[in-house]
Write a protein that holds these residues in place. Structure first.
Motif, PDB file in Angstrom:
ATOM      1  N   MET A   1       0.846  -1.190   0.000  1.00 50.90           N
ATOM      2  CA  MET A   1       0.000   0.000   0.000  1.00 50.90           C
ATOM      3  C   MET A   1       0.883   1.242   0.000  1.00 50.90           C
ATOM      4  SD  MET A   1      -3.005   1.096   2.640  1.00 50.90           S
ATOM      5  CE  MET A   1      -4.036  -0.260   2.099  1.00 50.90           C
ATOM      6  N   SER A  51       2.818   4.205   5.286  1.00 51.18           N
ATOM      7  CA  SER A  51       1.765   3.212   5.456  1.00 51.18           C
ATOM      8  C   SER A  51       2.070   2.339   6.669  1.00 51.18           C
ATOM      9  CB  SER A  51       1.677   2.334   4.200  1.00 51.18           C
ATOM     10  OG  SER A  51       0.854   1.207   4.450  1.00 51.18           O
ATOM     11  N   LYS A  55       5.081  -4.428   3.441  1.00 55.33           N
ATOM     12  CA  LYS A  55       4.976  -4.919   2.067  1.00 55.33           C
ATOM     13  C   LYS A  55       4.981  -6.444   2.011  1.00 55.33           C
ATOM     14  CE  LYS A  55       6.952  -0.840  -0.148  1.00 55.33           C
ATOM     15  NZ  LYS A  55       5.638  -0.373  -0.567  1.00 55.33           N
ATOM     16  N   SER A  72      -7.729  -7.635   0.293  1.00 54.20           N
ATOM     17  CA  SER A  72      -6.678  -6.755   0.797  1.00 54.20           C
ATOM     18  C   SER A  72      -7.269  -5.761   1.794  1.00 54.20           C
ATOM     19  CB  SER A  72      -6.022  -5.996  -0.363  1.00 54.20           C
ATOM     20  OG  SER A  72      -6.911  -5.007  -0.856  1.00 54.20           O
ATOM     21  N   THR A 113       1.461 -10.124   1.860  1.00 52.50           N
ATOM     22  CA  THR A 113       1.815  -8.778   1.426  1.00 52.50           C
ATOM     23  C   THR A 113       0.788  -7.780   1.956  1.00 52.50           C
ATOM     24  OG1 THR A 113       0.634  -9.116  -0.662  1.00 52.50           O
ATOM     25  CG2 THR A 113       2.999  -9.554  -0.664  1.00 52.50           C
ATOM     26  N   ASP A 114       1.244  -6.545   2.161  1.00 51.94           N
ATOM     27  CA  ASP A 114       0.370  -5.481   2.672  1.00 51.94           C
ATOM     28  C   ASP A 114      -0.416  -5.944   3.891  1.00 51.94           C
ATOM     29  OD1 ASP A 114       1.125  -3.451   0.981  1.00 51.94           O
ATOM     30  OD2 ASP A 114      -0.355  -3.948  -0.541  1.00 51.94           O
TER      31      ASP A 114
END
Length: 201
Positions: A1, A51, A55, A72, A113-114
């Motif tokens: 993000m 953010s 990641k 997500s 991820t994120d």
């Protein structure tokens, strides 16, 4: 993000946000006073807000990792299920679901991820191996409401942190909520900045 950028232009109590990947253009105007931004003074010049999401959590040791179960965080809605795992000293993420226990060690995986990463809030998670060898965390024993990924993580923490016994309630209140609340506030602004080039908050 993506990260966010924030500034104050003509108001001391109104902040303006935009995506760090979408810089202010030469034709951008303040959404409040409509003056060209390139030709005017900022009360607070643009600064970056990182953010709160990581990641990729694979490879980061001794941490808790949280992500939406099926989408997500950008698409996450309040009340959607979250999935939580815990990483060992090698950064491998152990987690439990309806298919049993999993161990994710490939940094190329996109599953983590994120995601929200929590470190330095609890003792080093040293007893993961003992927990995953237990007969409790099998596919057959999984129950969505009473024996799930969250129960697994709290069990691992309790095995590692002998000085205190965590319940699911106080673990959520003291460890998870401060971080998930911060993510929620960031997402609220992030979504506005996705829709509006310059979002006033």
């Amino acid at each position: 993000m993506n990260d966010l950028m924030c500034f104050r232009h003509c108001s001391v109590d109104k902040s303006i946000f935009y995506l760090a990947t979408r810089p202010i253009s030469s034709s951008s105007v303040c959404p409040l006073c409509k003056r060209a931004l390139r030709e005017s003074h900022f009360i607070v010049p643009p600064f970056r807000i990182a953010s709160p999401l990581t990641k990729n959590a694979v490879g980061i040791p001794h941490s808790l990792t949280i992500k939406p179960s099926s989408k997500s965080f950008v698409d996450y809605c309040h009340g959607d299920d979250l999935h939580v795992g815990v990483s060992d000293s090698r950064g491998r993420i152990h987690h439990y679901d309806e298919f049993g226990l999993h161990c994710d060690s490939n940094p190329e995986t996109t599953f983590w991820t994120d995601c929200l990463l929590i470190q330095n809030k609890i003792s080093q998670l040293t007893n993961i191996e003992e927990c995953i060898q237990s007969d409790e965390w099998t596919q057959a024993r999984y129950e969505p409401d009473t024996l799930n990924c969250y129960d697994f993580v709290v069990s691992v923490v309790n095995e590692s942190e002998k000085s205190r016994v965590w319940t699911k309630e106080n673990f959520c209140r003291e460890i998870l909520l401060p971080h998930t609340s911060r993510v929620g506030k960031f997402l609220l602004i992030f979504r506005r900045a996705l829709n509006d080039i310059l979002a006033v908050v």
